[in-house]
Design a protein around this motif. Structure first.
Motif, PDB file in Angstrom:
ATOM      1  N   SER A 109      -6.702   4.228  -4.142  1.00 45.48           N
ATOM      2  CA  SER A 109      -5.297   4.478  -3.784  1.00 45.48           C
ATOM      3  C   SER A 109      -4.617   5.339  -4.841  1.00 45.48           C
ATOM      4  O   SER A 109      -5.161   5.575  -5.924  1.00 45.48           O
ATOM      5  CB  SER A 109      -4.546   3.152  -3.695  1.00 45.48           C
ATOM      6  OG  SER A 109      -4.312   2.662  -5.007  1.00 45.48           O
ATOM      7  N   GLU A 110      -3.397   5.733  -4.572  1.00 43.50           N
ATOM      8  CA  GLU A 110      -2.558   6.366  -5.596  1.00 43.50           C
ATOM      9  C   GLU A 110      -2.320   5.354  -6.716  1.00 43.50           C
ATOM     10  O   GLU A 110      -2.138   4.169  -6.450  1.00 43.50           O
ATOM     11  CB  GLU A 110      -1.197   6.748  -5.012  1.00 43.50           C
ATOM     12  CG  GLU A 110      -1.194   8.025  -4.222  1.00 43.50           C
ATOM     13  CD  GLU A 110      -1.826   9.175  -4.973  1.00 43.50           C
ATOM     14  OE1 GLU A 110      -1.250   9.629  -5.970  1.00 43.50           O
ATOM     15  OE2 GLU A 110      -2.909   9.618  -4.560  1.00 43.50           O
ATOM     16  N   SER A 115       3.352   7.744  10.111  1.00 45.57           N
ATOM     17  CA  SER A 115       4.779   7.415   9.947  1.00 45.57           C
ATOM     18  C   SER A 115       5.038   5.945  10.301  1.00 45.57           C
ATOM     19  O   SER A 115       5.989   5.336   9.816  1.00 45.57           O
ATOM     20  CB  SER A 115       5.628   8.339  10.815  1.00 45.57           C
ATOM     21  OG  SER A 115       5.159   8.257  12.136  1.00 45.57           O
ATOM     22  N   GLY A 116       4.150   5.362  11.099  1.00 41.63           N
ATOM     23  CA  GLY A 116       4.324   3.953  11.459  1.00 41.63           C
ATOM     24  C   GLY A 116       3.616   3.008  10.509  1.00 41.63           C
ATOM     25  O   GLY A 116       3.520   1.817  10.783  1.00 41.63           O
ATOM     26  N   GLY A 117       3.093   3.528   9.394  1.00 39.23           N
ATOM     27  CA  GLY A 117       2.367   2.675   8.445  1.00 39.23           C
ATOM     28  C   GLY A 117       0.886   2.999   8.467  1.00 39.23           C
ATOM     29  O   GLY A 117       0.447   3.884   9.207  1.00 39.23           O
ATOM     30  N   PRO A 118       0.099   2.280   7.663  1.00 38.80           N
ATOM     31  CA  PRO A 118      -1.329   2.579   7.582  1.00 38.80           C
ATOM     32  C   PRO A 118      -2.055   2.248   8.889  1.00 38.80           C
ATOM     33  O   PRO A 118      -1.791   1.221   9.504  1.00 38.80           O
ATOM     34  CB  PRO A 118      -1.829   1.680   6.453  1.00 38.80           C
ATOM     35  CG  PRO A 118      -0.749   0.716   6.163  1.00 38.80           C
ATOM     36  CD  PRO A 118       0.517   1.203   6.765  1.00 38.80           C
ATOM     37  N   LEU A 119      -2.915   3.144   9.316  1.00 36.71           N
ATOM     38  CA  LEU A 119      -3.659   2.947  10.567  1.00 36.71           C
ATOM     39  C   LEU A 119      -5.153   2.875  10.240  1.00 36.71           C
ATOM     40  O   LEU A 119      -5.733   3.832   9.728  1.00 36.71           O
ATOM     41  CB  LEU A 119      -3.385   4.126  11.501  1.00 36.71           C
ATOM     42  CG  LEU A 119      -3.895   3.983  12.922  1.00 36.71           C
ATOM     43  CD1 LEU A 119      -3.148   2.875  13.658  1.00 36.71           C
ATOM     44  CD2 LEU A 119      -3.751   5.316  13.663  1.00 36.71           C
ATOM     45  N   TRP A 120      -5.748   1.713  10.530  1.00 33.21           N
ATOM     46  CA  TRP A 120      -7.165   1.514  10.227  1.00 33.21           C
ATOM     47  C   TRP A 120      -8.029   2.057  11.352  1.00 33.21           C
ATOM     48  O   TRP A 120      -7.660   1.946  12.523  1.00 33.21           O
ATOM     49  CB  TRP A 120      -7.456   0.036  10.035  1.00 33.21           C
ATOM     50  CG  TRP A 120      -6.875  -0.517   8.772  1.00 33.21           C
ATOM     51  CD1 TRP A 120      -5.623  -1.030   8.603  1.00 33.21           C
ATOM     52  CD2 TRP A 120      -7.513  -0.579   7.503  1.00 33.21           C
ATOM     53  NE1 TRP A 120      -5.444  -1.419   7.298  1.00 33.21           N
ATOM     54  CE2 TRP A 120      -6.594  -1.158   6.592  1.00 33.21           C
ATOM     55  CE3 TRP A 120      -8.775  -0.210   7.028  1.00 33.21           C
ATOM     56  CZ2 TRP A 120      -6.893  -1.374   5.252  1.00 33.21           C
ATOM     57  CZ3 TRP A 120      -9.079  -0.430   5.690  1.00 33.21           C
ATOM     58  CH2 TRP A 120      -8.138  -1.004   4.815  1.00 33.21           C
ATOM     59  N   PRO A 121      -9.196   2.617  11.013  1.00 37.84           N
ATOM     60  CA  PRO A 121     -10.082   3.080  12.085  1.00 37.84           C
ATOM     61  C   PRO A 121     -10.534   1.894  12.933  1.00 37.84           C
ATOM     62  O   PRO A 121     -10.976   0.888  12.387  1.00 37.84           O
ATOM     63  CB  PRO A 121     -11.264   3.716  11.327  1.00 37.84           C
ATOM     64  CG  PRO A 121     -11.160   3.242   9.916  1.00 37.84           C
ATOM     65  CD  PRO A 121      -9.749   2.824   9.681  1.00 37.84           C
ATOM     66  N   PRO A 122     -10.384   2.001  14.252  1.00 44.93           N
ATOM     67  CA  PRO A 122     -10.736   0.855  15.094  1.00 44.93           C
ATOM     68  C   PRO A 122     -12.246   0.604  15.082  1.00 44.93           C
ATOM     69  O   PRO A 122     -13.036   1.529  14.975  1.00 44.93           O
ATOM     70  CB  PRO A 122     -10.256   1.278  16.486  1.00 44.93           C
ATOM     71  CG  PRO A 122     -10.141   2.764  16.433  1.00 44.93           C
ATOM     72  CD  PRO A 122      -9.921   3.163  15.016  1.00 44.93           C
ATOM     73  N   GLY A 123     -12.630  -0.651  15.157  1.00 46.50           N
ATOM     74  CA  GLY A 123     -14.042  -1.008  15.328  1.00 46.50           C
ATOM     75  C   GLY A 123     -14.854  -0.986  14.047  1.00 46.50           C
ATOM     76  O   GLY A 123     -16.042  -1.288  14.072  1.00 46.50           O
ATOM     77  N   GLU A 124     -14.230  -0.622  12.927  1.00 48.60           N
ATOM     78  CA  GLU A 124     -14.996  -0.621  11.671  1.00 48.60           C
ATOM     79  C   GLU A 124     -14.599  -1.832  10.840  1.00 48.60           C
ATOM     80  O   GLU A 124     -13.415  -2.187  10.784  1.00 48.60           O
ATOM     81  CB  GLU A 124     -14.684   0.634  10.859  1.00 48.60           C
ATOM     82  CG  GLU A 124     -15.394   1.867  11.358  1.00 48.60           C
ATOM     83  CD  GLU A 124     -15.418   2.936  10.279  1.00 48.60           C
ATOM     84  OE1 GLU A 124     -15.959   2.671   9.203  1.00 48.60           O
ATOM     85  OE2 GLU A 124     -14.851   4.004  10.532  1.00 48.60           O
ATOM     86  N   MET A 165       0.842  -1.198   0.000  1.00 47.27           N
ATOM     87  CA  MET A 165       0.000   0.000   0.000  1.00 47.27           C
ATOM     88  C   MET A 165       0.877   1.249   0.000  1.00 47.27           C
ATOM     89  O   MET A 165       1.931   1.272   0.592  1.00 47.27           O
ATOM     90  CB  MET A 165      -0.869  -0.025   1.264  1.00 47.27           C
ATOM     91  CG  MET A 165      -1.921   1.062   1.278  1.00 47.27           C
ATOM     92  SD  MET A 165      -2.936   0.908   2.731  1.00 47.27           S
ATOM     93  CE  MET A 165      -3.636  -0.706   2.477  1.00 47.27           C
ATOM     94  N   SER A 166       0.419   2.273  -0.714  1.00 49.58           N
ATOM     95  CA  SER A 166       1.233   3.481  -0.796  1.00 49.58           C
ATOM     96  C   SER A 166       1.217   4.178   0.562  1.00 49.58           C
ATOM     97  O   SER A 166       0.398   3.906   1.418  1.00 49.58           O
ATOM     98  CB  SER A 166       0.695   4.400  -1.887  1.00 49.58           C
ATOM     99  OG  SER A 166      -0.243   5.286  -1.357  1.00 49.58           O
ATOM    100  N   THR A 167       2.111   5.140   0.721  1.00 51.15           N
ATOM    101  CA  THR A 167       2.184   5.850   1.988  1.00 51.15           C
ATOM    102  C   THR A 167       1.095   6.914   2.088  1.00 51.15           C
ATOM    103  O   THR A 167       0.900   7.503   3.132  1.00 51.15           O
ATOM    104  CB  THR A 167       3.559   6.532   2.124  1.00 51.15           C
ATOM    105  OG1 THR A 167       3.803   7.244   0.915  1.00 51.15           O
ATOM    106  CG2 THR A 167       4.653   5.509   2.370  1.00 51.15           C
ATOM    107  N   THR A 168       0.417   7.178   0.962  1.00 51.43           N
ATOM    108  CA  THR A 168      -0.670   8.150   0.983  1.00 51.43           C
ATOM    109  C   THR A 168      -1.966   7.424   1.319  1.00 51.43           C
ATOM    110  O   THR A 168      -2.196   6.321   0.838  1.00 51.43           O
ATOM    111  CB  THR A 168      -0.813   8.797  -0.408  1.00 51.43           C
ATOM    112  OG1 THR A 168       0.478   9.119  -0.881  1.00 51.43           O
ATOM    113  CG2 THR A 168      -1.672  10.032  -0.360  1.00 51.43           C
ATOM    114  N   ALA A 169      -2.806   8.063   2.117  1.00 51.68           N
ATOM    115  CA  ALA A 169      -4.089   7.431   2.457  1.00 51.68           C
ATOM    116  C   ALA A 169      -4.965   7.379   1.203  1.00 51.68           C
ATOM    117  O   ALA A 169      -4.904   8.278   0.363  1.00 51.68           O
ATOM    118  CB  ALA A 169      -4.782   8.246   3.537  1.00 51.68           C
ATOM    119  N   PRO A 170      -5.797   6.345   1.058  1.00 55.42           N
ATOM    120  CA  PRO A 170      -6.719   6.306  -0.075  1.00 55.42           C
ATOM    121  C   PRO A 170      -7.652   7.513  -0.065  1.00 55.42           C
ATOM    122  O   PRO A 170      -7.989   8.046   0.994  1.00 55.42           O
ATOM    123  CB  PRO A 170      -7.512   5.017   0.153  1.00 55.42           C
ATOM    124  CG  PRO A 170      -6.691   4.212   1.081  1.00 55.42           C
ATOM    125  CD  PRO A 170      -5.902   5.166   1.909  1.00 55.42           C
TER     126      PRO A 170
END
Ligand code: FAD
Length: 247
Positions: free
Chosen positions: A120-121, A62-71, A1-6
């Motif tokens: 995504s990019e 900076s630590g990688g992709p972070l998913w919203p919790p609980g979704e 996955m790219s470093t940019t958020a979708p």
């Protein structure tokens, strides 16, 4: 996955290109700055799960992709940038409405204006080789969106031949460029088999060619090997990607 958020985008409209292909036009403020130009640009698409209005998408940290919790996590599939128009603020994606009951095809079948999806990019490394003696383009319906962008990017004055497998004559599309396009109709046969037969039986132009091929994975693997071992193409000039797997 790219470093940019979708980017979260919304459907502006959808039209049938052929009976089994739907073109979904996406738009939205988050499309600003999208880098979708060039041949064969691939995107990851994030589809909402049933009952959800917007798909969950990860935030870039900076630590990688972070998913919203609980979704619930979205279904993620790869598609092609069929057209990106920065001035109109529109991104077109063409979906094959296959019968395998996948979440992406189901989403596209029902996509109404306003529906949300994540994108995504774009990635992709293919560029036509200006030194190639001829160009060979091979694919099935899922590859047609990319094939259209590849054919549009080929240099003039160099022979180009395309072998394209579709279900039947109704699935043929107008394509840009000057390639000699040979449609192969699948009918009731297993996907990829008629395509492989057509390529194996063909007289190809002389010289050292560049090949772009995509479609059902086993067919792509088989034809890549054929082009390298039996046609003598240079492996650096064979750009092959399995797009889906027959199960
Ligand atoms: C780089 C790249 C670019 C791609 N670009 C496009 C594009 O522009 N347009 C496009 O339509 N597809 C494209 N694909 C193919 C697409 O990602 C797959 O077809 C994907 O499996 C569709 O997801 P789904 O959720 O509909 O089905 P999945 O959940 O992945 O699969 C469900 C079932 O459907 C079957 N299936 C999947 N695709 C097909 C098919 N085409 N025909 C018959 N059975 C199928 C599978 O074998 C499985 O049994 C691309 C793939 C890649 C890797």
């Amino acid at each position: 996955m790219s470093t940019t958020a979708p980017r979260l985008l919304q459907v502006r409209r959808s039209v049938r290109v052929t009976p089994r292909m739907v073109r979904v036009t996406l738009a939205g403020t988050e499309l600003a700055g999208f880098g979708g130009d060039g041949p064969d640009r691939r995107i990851k698409m994030f589809f909402p799960v049933p009952g959800q209005e917007r798909p969950a998408v990860p935030r870039a940290t900076s630590g990688g992709p972070l998913w919203p919790p609980g979704e619930p996590r979205p279904a993620i599939r790869t598609y092609t940038v069929r057209r990106f128009d920065a001035d109109a603020g529109e991104l077109d994606v063409d979906f094959v409405l296959h019968e395998g009951h996948g979440p992406a095809a189901a989403w596209a079948r029902d996509a109404r204006p306003g529906a949300w999806v994540g994108v995504s990019e774009p990635g992709g490394r293919y560029e036509p080789d200006p030194a190639a003696g001829f160009h060979l383009v091979i694919g099935d319906e899922t590859a047609l969106p990319a094939v259209a962008t590849v054919l549009a990017a080929l240099p003039g004055g160099v022979p180009a031949v395309a072998f394209l497998e579709v279900a039947d004559a109704d699935e043929e599309q107008d394509l840009p460029g000057a390639a000699d396009v040979r449609w192969v109709h699948r009918g009731d046969r297993e996907p990829g088999v008629p395509l492989a037969e057509a390529v194996r039986a063909a007289d190809l132009p002389a010289g050292s060619g560049q090949a772009w091929l995509s479609g059902e994975s086993a067919c792509v693997r088989d034809l890549r090997k054929h082009l390298l071992d039996e046609r003598g193409l240079d492996r650096r000039r064979v750009y092959a990607t399995g797009y889906w797997r027959l199960k």
